[in-house]
Design an enzyme around this catalytic site. Structure first.
Site, PDB file in Angstrom:
ATOM      1  N   ASP A  90       1.253  -3.029   4.859  1.00  0.00           N
ATOM      2  CA  ASP A  90       0.320  -2.422   3.128  1.00  0.00           C
ATOM      3  C   ASP A  90       0.318  -3.241   1.652  1.00  0.00           C
ATOM      4  OD1 ASP A  90      -1.486  -0.937   1.763  1.00  0.00           O
ATOM      5  OD2 ASP A  90       0.412   0.318   1.013  1.00  0.00           O
TER       6      ASP A  90
ATOM      7  N   ASP B 259      -1.200  -2.836  -1.517  1.00  0.00           N
ATOM      8  CA  ASP B 259      -0.705  -2.296  -3.523  1.00  0.00           C
ATOM      9  C   ASP B 259       0.629  -1.494  -3.331  1.00  0.00           C
ATOM     10  OD1 ASP B 259      -3.119  -3.001  -4.210  1.00  0.00           O
ATOM     11  OD2 ASP B 259      -4.077  -2.517  -2.849  1.00  0.00           O
TER      12      ASP B 259
ATOM     13  N   ASP C 297       4.253   1.788   0.839  1.00  0.00           N
ATOM     14  CA  ASP C 297       4.574   2.641  -0.373  1.00  0.00           C
ATOM     15  C   ASP C 297       4.170   4.129  -0.228  1.00  0.00           C
ATOM     16  OD1 ASP C 297       1.849   0.911  -1.312  1.00  0.00           O
ATOM     17  OD2 ASP C 297       2.795   1.921  -2.925  1.00  0.00           O
TER      18      ASP C 297
END
Length: 270
Positions: free
Chosen positions: A26, A28, A207
């Protein structure tokens, strides 16, 4: 808390013995720290350089909720593949290309126009349309306005059959109402890149709640690593605390010996 991927690195390295990694991440909150606004989420130069070096050794794919072209511009590395809008829009080196959801961009355009109109008077709300999704950020908005913001998102979804509401970190999102996401995109990429064999050990690092699809998809075939400082229910096998620990993990992957290219003659257990 899941076991630390750094503390258990010897265990991971043993699973990697004789195999080649394939790395999916991922953006961000994983490569770049979470920022108040999407345009402020800058990739640290050291992390970009680590990704560049890794992409010269084995496949590296960014799998983001951002629009594909947006996240590709932020990472600014040509040797990677990029899956934007949670995997609905994929492109990479050579002929790698996939779009899922015919007619969705037109629905996104209409819903974004409605949301800008309905939420334009609420300070701190940012409507971020992408090709296959819309993020409605409320991180900077007054929390007392949250019910009003959600009602507007619900109304926009109801006005465009084929879109559904989802949740992220301090945001709502409208996405295609299809059986697709980061997990199925990851499985498609493994096939498309000829990585779906025991000679490859896929890693997925993320996250967000949207990354749980990918963690579940890798169970029994790879390693999922959650980025979170606190305990959380997750399908990931390991955990790191923050983007700094992600970069340290990338550096360890860079130093790991690589197995031969292609499927092995014998198939080691996952």
């Amino acid at each position: 808390m899941r076991p630390s991927a750094l503390d258990r690195w010897d265990e991971i390295a043993e699973r990697l013995r004789g195999r080649r990694p394939a790395l999916f991440l991922d953006y961000d909150g994983t490569l770049s720290p979470i920022a108040p606004r999407p345009d402020l989420a800058v990739l640290p130069a050291e992390t970009r350089e680590a990704l560049r070096r890794l992409a010269g050794r084995f496949p590296v794919v960014i799998v983001s909720g951002r629009g594909r072209e947006d996240v590709a511009a932020l990472v600014a590395l040509s040797g990677l593949a990029y899956a934007g809008s949670h995997g609905y829009d994929i492109a990479g080196p050579g002929s790698l290309r996939l779009e899922v959801g015919e007619g969705i961009p037109e629905k996104i355009d209409r819903a974004a126009e409605r949301l800008r109109r309905d939420l334009g008077g609420i300070e701190g709300v940012l409507v971020e349309p992408k090709r296959f999704a819309i993020s409605i950020h409320f991180r900077l908005a007054d929390e007392r306005r949250l019910p009003e913001i959600e009602r507007a998102v619900d109304a926009a979804a109801a006005a465009e059959p084929g879109l559904r509401k989802a949740h992220g970190k301090k945001l709502f999102e409208l996405r295609p109402d299809l059986d697709w996401g980061k997990g199925k995109a990851l499985l498609w990429l493994l096939q498309a890149l000829d990585l779906d064999h025991p000679g490859t050990l896929p890693f997925y690092i993320g996250d967000d709640l949207t990354d749980e699809d990918a963690f579940r998809a890798l169970q029994g075939r790879g390693i999922g690593i959650l980025v979170a400082a606190e305990p959380r229910e997750t399908a990931a096998e390991y955990q790191v605390r923050d983007t700094e620990e992600v970069r340290e993990l990338l550096e360890r992957l860079e130093r790991a010996p690589l197995g031969p290219l292609g499927p092995p003659a014998s198939s080691p257990a996952f």
